[in-house]
Design a protein around this motif. Structure first.
Motif, PDB file in Angstrom:
ATOM      1  N   CYS A 127      13.015   6.233  -0.541  1.00 55.19           N
ATOM      2  CA  CYS A 127      12.845   5.098  -1.442  1.00 55.19           C
ATOM      3  C   CYS A 127      11.929   3.995  -0.851  1.00 55.19           C
ATOM      4  CB  CYS A 127      14.410   4.608  -1.562  1.00 55.19           C
ATOM      5  SG  CYS A 127      14.555   3.249  -2.568  1.00 55.19           S
ATOM      6  N   ILE A 128      12.110   3.765   0.371  1.00 57.38           N
ATOM      7  CA  ILE A 128      11.149   3.010   1.072  1.00 57.38           C
ATOM      8  C   ILE A 128       9.787   3.020   0.806  1.00 57.38           C
ATOM      9  CG2 ILE A 128      10.457   1.330   3.056  1.00 57.38           C
ATOM     10  CD1 ILE A 128      13.109   0.544   1.798  1.00 57.38           C
ATOM     11  N   SER A 129       9.473   4.205   1.082  1.00 61.83           N
ATOM     12  CA  SER A 129       8.107   4.742   0.925  1.00 61.83           C
ATOM     13  C   SER A 129       7.525   4.740  -0.479  1.00 61.83           C
ATOM     14  CB  SER A 129       8.156   6.423   1.223  1.00 61.83           C
ATOM     15  OG  SER A 129       8.450   6.672   2.512  1.00 61.83           O
ATOM     16  N   GLN A 130       8.317   5.144  -1.569  1.00 56.95           N
ATOM     17  CA  GLN A 130       8.118   4.674  -2.893  1.00 56.95           C
ATOM     18  C   GLN A 130       7.713   3.214  -3.094  1.00 56.95           C
ATOM     19  OE1 GLN A 130      11.069   5.119  -6.397  1.00 56.95           O
ATOM     20  NE2 GLN A 130       9.866   6.786  -7.166  1.00 56.95           N
ATOM     21  N   ALA A 131       8.547   2.425  -2.609  1.00 56.34           N
ATOM     22  CA  ALA A 131       8.232   0.915  -2.877  1.00 56.34           C
ATOM     23  C   ALA A 131       6.952   0.496  -2.242  1.00 56.34           C
ATOM     24  CB  ALA A 131       9.466  -0.070  -2.358  1.00 56.34           C
ATOM     25  N   TYR A 132       6.753   1.050  -1.173  1.00 56.71           N
ATOM     26  CA  TYR A 132       5.443   0.718  -0.380  1.00 56.71           C
ATOM     27  C   TYR A 132       3.973   1.285  -1.226  1.00 56.71           C
ATOM     28  CZ  TYR A 132       1.464   1.337   2.715  1.00 56.71           C
ATOM     29  OH  TYR A 132       0.255   1.551   3.189  1.00 56.71           O
ATOM     30  N   PHE A 133       4.170   2.519  -1.872  1.00 54.14           N
ATOM     31  CA  PHE A 133       3.068   2.942  -2.428  1.00 54.14           C
ATOM     32  C   PHE A 133       2.847   2.359  -3.862  1.00 54.14           C
ATOM     33  CE2 PHE A 133       3.531   6.671   0.436  1.00 54.14           C
ATOM     34  CZ  PHE A 133       2.044   6.530   0.644  1.00 54.14           C
ATOM     35  N   PHE A 134       3.886   1.820  -4.280  1.00 55.15           N
ATOM     36  CA  PHE A 134       3.937   1.175  -5.557  1.00 55.15           C
ATOM     37  C   PHE A 134       3.350  -0.140  -5.510  1.00 55.15           C
ATOM     38  CE2 PHE A 134       5.660  -1.782  -8.631  1.00 55.15           C
ATOM     39  CZ  PHE A 134       5.093  -1.571  -9.752  1.00 55.15           C
ATOM     40  N   MET A 135       3.426  -0.880  -4.491  1.00 51.38           N
ATOM     41  CA  MET A 135       3.228  -2.262  -4.021  1.00 51.38           C
ATOM     42  C   MET A 135       1.627  -2.058  -3.680  1.00 51.38           C
ATOM     43  SD  MET A 135       6.171  -4.418  -2.225  1.00 51.38           S
ATOM     44  CE  MET A 135       6.598  -3.222  -1.013  1.00 51.38           C
ATOM     45  N   ALA A 136       1.456  -0.961  -2.790  1.00 49.26           N
ATOM     46  CA  ALA A 136       0.061  -1.074  -2.405  1.00 49.26           C
ATOM     47  C   ALA A 136      -0.872  -0.543  -3.590  1.00 49.26           C
ATOM     48  CB  ALA A 136      -0.186   0.222  -1.205  1.00 49.26           C
ATOM     49  N   LEU A 137      -0.632   0.331  -4.501  1.00 49.86           N
ATOM     50  CA  LEU A 137      -1.337   0.883  -5.625  1.00 49.86           C
ATOM     51  C   LEU A 137      -1.556  -0.379  -6.604  1.00 49.86           C
ATOM     52  CD1 LEU A 137       0.230   4.032  -6.353  1.00 49.86           C
ATOM     53  CD2 LEU A 137      -2.450   3.618  -5.333  1.00 49.86           C
ATOM     54  N   GLU A 138      -0.463  -1.279  -6.817  1.00 47.63           N
ATOM     55  CA  GLU A 138      -0.672  -2.491  -7.637  1.00 47.63           C
ATOM     56  C   GLU A 138      -1.692  -3.461  -6.989  1.00 47.63           C
ATOM     57  OE1 GLU A 138       0.690  -3.423 -10.698  1.00 47.63           O
ATOM     58  OE2 GLU A 138       1.633  -1.443 -10.901  1.00 47.63           O
ATOM     59  N   CYS A 139      -1.518  -3.853  -5.930  1.00 47.42           N
ATOM     60  CA  CYS A 139      -2.519  -4.627  -5.123  1.00 47.42           C
ATOM     61  C   CYS A 139      -3.952  -3.924  -5.089  1.00 47.42           C
ATOM     62  CB  CYS A 139      -1.923  -4.852  -3.619  1.00 47.42           C
ATOM     63  SG  CYS A 139      -0.572  -5.954  -3.412  1.00 47.42           S
ATOM     64  N   ALA A 140      -4.257  -3.075  -4.814  1.00 44.83           N
ATOM     65  CA  ALA A 140      -5.389  -2.310  -4.854  1.00 44.83           C
ATOM     66  C   ALA A 140      -5.836  -2.430  -5.938  1.00 44.83           C
ATOM     67  CB  ALA A 140      -5.247  -0.832  -4.556  1.00 44.83           C
ATOM     68  N   GLU A 141      -5.174  -2.194  -7.310  1.00 43.71           N
ATOM     69  CA  GLU A 141      -5.728  -2.296  -8.716  1.00 43.71           C
ATOM     70  C   GLU A 141      -6.219  -3.588  -9.145  1.00 43.71           C
ATOM     71  OE1 GLU A 141      -4.435  -0.923 -13.293  1.00 43.71           O
ATOM     72  OE2 GLU A 141      -3.441  -0.292 -11.535  1.00 43.71           O
ATOM     73  N   LEU A 142      -5.489  -4.756  -8.542  1.00 40.53           N
ATOM     74  CA  LEU A 142      -5.669  -6.208  -8.937  1.00 40.53           C
ATOM     75  C   LEU A 142      -7.010  -6.336  -8.265  1.00 40.53           C
ATOM     76  CD1 LEU A 142      -2.378  -7.878  -8.370  1.00 40.53           C
ATOM     77  CD2 LEU A 142      -3.494  -7.386 -10.289  1.00 40.53           C
ATOM     78  N   LEU A 143      -7.505  -5.897  -6.867  1.00 38.27           N
ATOM     79  CA  LEU A 143      -8.621  -6.095  -6.180  1.00 38.27           C
ATOM     80  C   LEU A 143     -10.000  -5.281  -6.946  1.00 38.27           C
ATOM     81  CD1 LEU A 143      -6.963  -5.729  -2.788  1.00 38.27           C
ATOM     82  CD2 LEU A 143      -8.008  -7.766  -3.736  1.00 38.27           C
ATOM     83  N   ILE A 144      -9.510  -4.061  -7.666  1.00 34.38           N
ATOM     84  CA  ILE A 144     -10.554  -3.376  -8.214  1.00 34.38           C
ATOM     85  C   ILE A 144     -10.907  -4.127  -9.357  1.00 34.38           C
ATOM     86  CG2 ILE A 144     -10.931  -1.373  -9.617  1.00 34.38           C
ATOM     87  CD1 ILE A 144     -11.291  -0.696  -6.588  1.00 34.38           C
TER      88      ILE A 144
END
Length: 318
Positions: free
Chosen positions: A97-114
């Motif tokens: 569950c914590i891993s899923q939350a981490y990857f979701f947040m990380a991918l969202e942040c990376a998308e904003l930067l892209i």
């Protein structure tokens, strides 16, 4: 399924999108259809960028990165929902569950930067066209994309550590279709003040506001440059090259605003789920649709590749 109050949990139960039995099958079909279309659309963008020489430019390089992020994001968030409908097992371990939350947040942040990097690309293309290929050379593009991915995955590490240290939950039932940090905070009976403060200071101002400013600032110069163009056709062409990117930015930031800057409570969790579903499922589907419908180069590349495929099938070489 309820756990004892004021205790830690070993696993969570993901309730899903709807609790109504009559809606289980229609919701599953709808989510599966959206997932297949989103994956198919983004894979199509990736194949076109990789195969068509006319799309071998910085703009489409960043678009390919965006497609990879969308494929990853929708898979991270919806895979458990789809599996749960088939298997009936809605349990998710605490670590998963914590891993899923981490990857979701990380991918969202990376998308904003892209998206911010794509804004910079449009600025150079419109404001400095003679030096465009010299400035936005392959090495620069790779460095920018790598920095976006790395920063996105690094900046949410503190969020994840603080989230993982929450040891007390009033229930192990998550009224959501994935482990969203906002929902977990609502369930927690631990002291979440530090995590909330970190989300506001770093999450909003650094992860959200910084890429937003980096996205909007180039457009200030772009607008001034476009207004200086003498012909209406020239101005329309310049605006048209930015329209797809601007549409994506508006849709994504408005969705994130409603998700994370609105008050958190049990009463609005169902609305939160709807906005989350739009963000995690509809946005990845919109990205290839916007670029395929509004971008002439992508539409032309698609026609060329379909014609090549048709020729190979109908007139195979001997």
């Amino acid at each position: 399924m309820e756990s004892e109050n004021d205790t830690g949990v070993e696993y969570f139960v993901i309730k899903g999108i709807s609790d109504l039995p009559n809606l289980q099958a229609p919701v599953f079909i709808l989510v599966l259809l959206i997932y297949i279309l989103a994956i198919g659309g983004n894979l199509t963008i990736l194949l076109l960028v990789g195969m068509d020489s006319n799309l071998q430019s910085p703009m489409y390089f960043f678009l390919a990165n965006l497609s990879i992020l969308d494929i990853s994001s929708i898979t991270v968030t919806l895979h458990k929902t789809l599996v749960a409908y088939i298997s009936g097992n809605k349990n998710l371990s605490f670590v998963d569950c914590i891993s899923q939350a981490y990857f979701f947040m990380a991918l969202e942040c990376a998308e904003l930067l892209i998206l911010a990097a794509m804004s910079l690309d449009r600025y150079v293309a419109i404001c400095n066209p003679l030096h465009y290929h010299m400035i936005m050379n392959p090495r620069t593009c790779v460095i920018l994309a790598t920095a976006c991915w790395a920063l996105g995955f690094v900046e949410v590490v503190p969020h994840t550590i603080l989230l993982g240290n929450l040891s007390c939950y009033t229930s192990n039932e998550i009224n959501h279709f994935f482990c969203d940090v906002k929902t977990l905070i609502t369930l927690s009976c631990s002291d979440t003040s530090l995590l909330k403060l970190w989300i506001v200071t770093e999450g909003v101002f650094v992860s959200g506001l910084f890429p937003l400013l980096m996205t909007l600032l180039p457009y200030i110069f772009i607008i001034f440059a476009i207004l200086k163009i003498n012909t209406n056709s020239g101005r329309k062409k310049a605006f048209y090259t930015c329209s797809s990117h601007v549409t994506l930015v508006i849709v994504l930031y408005l969705t994130l605003y409603f998700l994370y800057l609105t008050p958190s409570s049990e009463s609005n969790l169902n609305y939160h789920k709807l906005f989350s579903l739009f963000n995690t499922a509809a946005v990845p589907l919109l990205n290839p649709l916007i670029y395929s419908l509004k971008n002439k180069k992508v539409k032309s590349a698609m026609k060329r590749q379909l014609h090549i495929l048709y020729s190979k099938v109908v007139y195979p070489s001997t």
